[in-house]
Design a protein around this motif. Structure first.
Motif, short mmCIF file in Angstrom:
data_model
loop_
_atom_site.label_atom_id
_atom_site.label_comp_id
_atom_site.label_asym_id
_atom_site.label_seq_id
_atom_site.Cartn_x
_atom_site.Cartn_y
_atom_site.Cartn_z
N ILE A 168 -40.68 -1.31 4.42
CA ILE A 168 -41.05 -2.28 5.46
C ILE A 168 -42.04 -1.65 6.43
O ILE A 168 -43.05 -2.28 6.81
CB ILE A 168 -39.79 -2.76 6.20
N ASP A 169 -41.77 -0.41 6.82
CA ASP A 169 -42.70 0.28 7.73
C ASP A 169 -44.08 0.41 7.11
O ASP A 169 -45.11 0.24 7.79
CB ASP A 169 -42.16 1.66 8.08
N THR A 170 -44.12 0.73 5.82
CA THR A 170 -45.40 0.89 5.14
C THR A 170 -46.18 -0.42 5.12
O THR A 170 -47.38 -0.46 5.41
CB THR A 170 -45.19 1.38 3.70
N LEU A 171 -45.49 -1.51 4.81
CA LEU A 171 -46.15 -2.81 4.78
C LEU A 171 -46.65 -3.20 6.17
O LEU A 171 -47.73 -3.77 6.32
CB LEU A 171 -45.19 -3.87 4.25
N ALA A 172 -45.88 -2.88 7.18
CA ALA A 172 -46.25 -3.28 8.53
C ALA A 172 -47.35 -2.41 9.14
O ALA A 172 -48.20 -2.92 9.88
CB ALA A 172 -45.01 -3.24 9.44
N ASP A 173 -47.36 -1.10 8.81
CA ASP A 173 -48.16 -0.18 9.60
C ASP A 173 -49.18 0.66 8.84
O ASP A 173 -50.06 1.26 9.45
CB ASP A 173 -47.24 0.78 10.37
#
Length: 296
Positions: A168-173
């Motif tokens: 999720i962090d990768t997709l967001a940031d």
């Protein structure tokens, strides 16, 4: 490797399509994983049993795939394609997307049930090639044995290692579009979606600057949260990128049959500036039974 599927999820898929999955593949899903590291771009999760934006029908998996793995495959294929009314690969599901419309299929129904075969969807006249292994687990174990040094190298374009929150962090940031795309795709095998994962996927579909990220976000939302997908997909029908508009229509028709709510926006694509979108809209709306001129 994707999270193994609970028995009830496998049984629900089988009930929906009127089939019983081959035992070896069923064991893999239940005990090892739902998609993950594998040949080419990796193993597809069960929700991706069809590929390349070909809308599925509930009868397709239950149809009999009549081809047998014999020395007369070429002759038999030509005869069967002439005789059959179903799509040529009815009775199979996709387990590997090898790129450029080349796929590996698992036979679900018919005399070759449980066997795997390779085919090129760009050339349906050419017969498929059967793998020699008798079942899915044997085939997968043979693939593992061929890896250099027995090491798994996660270099597949559409997959990414990492925990749920890391994805999720990768997709967001992430500043890398390739990393964001891989995260959006890989989340499709990590069910159920948390509220945060759903929000990040919706945001990616709406605002990500890369069309590949948008399209994989649309795919994952469609597979794992149809309620959340419908409204954002309807908005994506007006995306500036024609590939995203086309993909949004494909997935919208998979999650809703509410023509009253979404028909007007979908029919706008019949007049789209891009000819490929217009052709796809004509075909897809026709298959869905949505009229080309609005509800009477």
């Amino acid at each position: 490797m994707g999270t193994p599927l609970a028995e009830e999820r496998v049984a629900a898929f089988e009930a929906r399509h009127g089939v019983r999955l081959p035992r070896s593949y069923r064991t893999f899903l239940r005990e090892i994983g739902n998609g993950g590291i594998g040949p080419h771009y990796g193993l597809l999760p069960l929700t991706r049993w069809y590929v390349h934006d070909i809308p599925a029908t509930t009868e397709r998996l239950g149809s009999v795939f009549a081809l047998e793995p014999t020395d007369s495959v070429a002759t038999d294929w030509a005869r069967l394609r002439y005789l059959q009314n179903n799509p040529p690969y009815a009775g199979t599901l996709t387990v590997v997307d090898r790129g450029c419309l080349e796929v590996t299929l698992l036979v679900i129904s018919g005399p070759a049930r449980g066997r795997l075969l390779d085919t090129d969807l760009k050339d349906l006249a050419t017969p498929p090639t059967f793998h020699p292994q008798p079942d899915f687990l044997t085939w997968y174990e043979n693939w593992l044995d061929t890896l250099p040094g027995g090491e798994l190298v996660p270099d597949f374009r559409h997959q990414r290692l990492g925990g749920y929150e890391e994805l999720i962090d990768t997709l967001a940031d992430s500043g890398s579009a390739c990393e964001r795309q891989a995260a959006a795709y890989t989340l499709g095998g990590r069910h159920p979606l948390t509220d945060r994962a759903r929000d990040v996927l919706v945001q990616a579909l709406a605002d990500d600057p890369d069309r590949r990220v948008k399209m994989d976000a649309a795919r994952t939302l469609t597979e794992l949260d149809s309620d959340a997908a419908a409204q954002v997909l309807a908005s994506a029908l007006r995306d500036p990128d024609h590939w995203v508009r086309r993909r949004a229509l494909v997935h919208l028709l998979q999650v809703t049959n509410d023509e009253t709510a979404y028909g007007a926006a979908a029919r706008e694509l019949l007049q789209d500036e891009n000819p490929n979108v217009r052709m796809a809209a004509t075909d897809l709306l026709g298959r869905a039974g949505w009229s080309s001129h609005g509800n009477p």
